[in-house]
Design a protein around this motif. Structure first.
Motif, mmCIF file in Angstrom:
data_model
loop_
_atom_site.group_PDB
_atom_site.id
_atom_site.type_symbol
_atom_site.label_atom_id
_atom_site.label_comp_id
_atom_site.label_asym_id
_atom_site.label_seq_id
_atom_site.Cartn_x
_atom_site.Cartn_y
_atom_site.Cartn_z
ATOM 1 N N THR A 1 0.793 -1.230 0.000
ATOM 2 C CA THR A 1 0.000 0.000 0.000
ATOM 3 C C THR A 1 0.824 1.277 0.000
ATOM 4 O O THR A 1 0.590 2.165 -0.827
ATOM 5 C CB THR A 1 -0.985 -0.004 1.183
ATOM 6 O OG1 THR A 1 -1.742 -1.217 1.132
ATOM 7 C CG2 THR A 1 -1.935 1.164 1.108
ATOM 8 N N SER A 2 1.779 1.402 0.912
ATOM 9 C CA SER A 2 2.525 2.667 0.967
ATOM 10 C C SER A 2 3.305 2.905 -0.320
ATOM 11 O O SER A 2 3.363 4.029 -0.829
ATOM 12 C CB SER A 2 3.443 2.715 2.187
ATOM 13 O OG SER A 2 4.418 1.698 2.114
ATOM 14 N N MET A 3 3.876 1.854 -0.873
ATOM 15 C CA MET A 3 4.617 2.006 -2.129
ATOM 16 C C MET A 3 3.649 2.282 -3.286
ATOM 17 O O MET A 3 3.943 3.098 -4.162
ATOM 18 C CB MET A 3 5.443 0.764 -2.420
ATOM 19 C CG MET A 3 6.352 0.897 -3.599
ATOM 20 S SD MET A 3 7.312 -0.619 -3.803
ATOM 21 C CE MET A 3 8.618 -0.031 -4.827
ATOM 22 N N GLU B 1 0.768 3.853 -3.133
ATOM 23 C CA GLU B 1 0.348 5.257 -3.037
ATOM 24 C C GLU B 1 1.444 6.194 -3.522
ATOM 25 O O GLU B 1 1.169 7.156 -4.241
ATOM 26 C CB GLU B 1 -0.042 5.586 -1.597
ATOM 27 C CG GLU B 1 -1.338 4.928 -1.179
ATOM 28 C CD GLU B 1 -1.634 5.066 0.308
ATOM 29 O OE1 GLU B 1 -0.771 5.561 1.076
ATOM 30 O OE2 GLU B 1 -2.746 4.666 0.715
ATOM 31 N N THR B 2 2.681 5.900 -3.169
ATOM 32 C CA THR B 2 3.814 6.718 -3.623
ATOM 33 C C THR B 2 3.927 6.679 -5.145
ATOM 34 O O THR B 2 4.129 7.721 -5.791
ATOM 35 C CB THR B 2 5.128 6.227 -2.973
ATOM 36 O OG1 THR B 2 5.013 6.386 -1.563
ATOM 37 C CG2 THR B 2 6.330 6.974 -3.492
ATOM 38 N N GLU B 3 3.791 5.506 -5.728
ATOM 39 C CA GLU B 3 3.899 5.368 -7.183
ATOM 40 C C GLU B 3 2.745 6.079 -7.906
ATOM 41 O O GLU B 3 2.949 6.695 -8.950
ATOM 42 C CB GLU B 3 3.961 3.895 -7.588
ATOM 43 C CG GLU B 3 5.259 3.216 -7.215
ATOM 44 C CD GLU B 3 6.469 3.833 -7.901
ATOM 45 O OE1 GLU B 3 6.425 4.081 -9.130
ATOM 46 O OE2 GLU B 3 7.470 4.077 -7.204
ATOM 47 N N ILE B 4 1.544 6.006 -7.352
ATOM 48 C CA ILE B 4 0.402 6.681 -7.971
ATOM 49 C C ILE B 4 0.590 8.193 -7.908
ATOM 50 O O ILE B 4 0.312 8.915 -8.878
ATOM 51 C CB ILE B 4 -0.926 6.222 -7.336
ATOM 52 C CG1 ILE B 4 -1.213 4.780 -7.759
ATOM 53 C CG2 ILE B 4 -2.076 7.144 -7.742
ATOM 54 C CD1 ILE B 4 -2.372 4.121 -7.040
ATOM 55 N N PRO C 1 2.792 -1.551 -7.382
ATOM 56 C CA PRO C 1 2.777 -2.908 -6.810
ATOM 57 C C PRO C 1 1.392 -3.322 -6.298
ATOM 58 O O PRO C 1 1.100 -3.268 -5.110
ATOM 59 C CB PRO C 1 3.808 -2.832 -5.690
ATOM 60 C CG PRO C 1 3.788 -1.407 -5.260
ATOM 61 C CD PRO C 1 3.499 -0.614 -6.499
ATOM 62 N N ILE C 2 0.544 -3.699 -7.261
ATOM 63 C CA ILE C 2 -0.790 -4.228 -6.975
ATOM 64 C C ILE C 2 -0.879 -5.576 -7.682
ATOM 65 O O ILE C 2 -0.561 -5.677 -8.861
ATOM 66 C CB ILE C 2 -1.904 -3.284 -7.476
ATOM 67 C CG1 ILE C 2 -1.812 -1.927 -6.780
ATOM 68 C CG2 ILE C 2 -3.283 -3.910 -7.270
ATOM 69 C CD1 ILE C 2 -2.749 -0.870 -7.321
ATOM 70 N N TRP C 3 -1.302 -6.600 -6.918
ATOM 71 C CA TRP C 3 -1.374 -7.954 -7.469
ATOM 72 C C TRP C 3 -2.806 -8.429 -7.499
ATOM 73 O O TRP C 3 -3.588 -8.185 -6.584
ATOM 74 C CB TRP C 3 -0.516 -8.901 -6.646
ATOM 75 C CG TRP C 3 0.905 -8.467 -6.669
ATOM 76 C CD1 TRP C 3 1.838 -8.731 -7.632
ATOM 77 C CD2 TRP C 3 1.569 -7.659 -5.689
ATOM 78 N NE1 TRP C 3 3.033 -8.131 -7.312
ATOM 79 C CE2 TRP C 3 2.899 -7.468 -6.122
ATOM 80 C CE3 TRP C 3 1.182 -7.063 -4.489
ATOM 81 C CZ2 TRP C 3 3.827 -6.728 -5.405
ATOM 82 C CZ3 TRP C 3 2.101 -6.318 -3.773
ATOM 83 C CH2 TRP C 3 3.407 -6.165 -4.225
#
Length: 118
Positions: free
Chosen positions: A24-26, A28-31, A92-94
């Motif tokens: 989640t935190s990564m 949100e950062t990527e979005i 990073p969403i699976w």
């Protein structure tokens, strides 16, 4: 506007529903990075909304929604296309596809980590 909905089949198998997990935190950062990139590439963009669901997503419901507004339609459409393609490649969403008798974890074919080992 881009709205990605859950389809009811994959390669002849009946899909019951999808489940999404994320770092989640990564994610949100990527979005947020994607949104900054959009503003840099298309300075006339006024508003950007990106939302990806996590957890269970039933058939026909939306998994992802992206909306971009700008004074010019072409820029909005280009920005939406950039957002969805970049999201699929870098966030990073699976996805877990649940079938009638089994399940399968899926990576987007666009994922940079999917192609790095080949």
């Amino acid at each position: 506007l881009c709205l990605g909905t859950t389809r009811n089949n994959f390669e002849g198998k009946k899909v019951i529903h999808l489940e999404y997990e994320a770092y989640t935190s990564m994610a949100e950062t990527e979005i947020k990075k994607i949104c900054r990139d959009v503003r840099q590439k298309w300075p006339s963009v006024k508003h950007i909304a990106v939302h990806h669901r996590l957890g269970l997503v039933p058939i026909t419901e939306a998994s992802v929604i992206i909306s971009v507004s700008s004074p010019y339609r072409a820029e909005s459409l280009e920005a939406v296309m950039y957002c969805i393609n970049t999201l699929k490649a870098s966030v990073p969403i699976w996805k877990k596809e649940i079938y009638e008798d089994k399940y399968s974890w899926k990576e987007n074919k666009e994922c940079f980590w999917e192609n790095s080992e080949k």
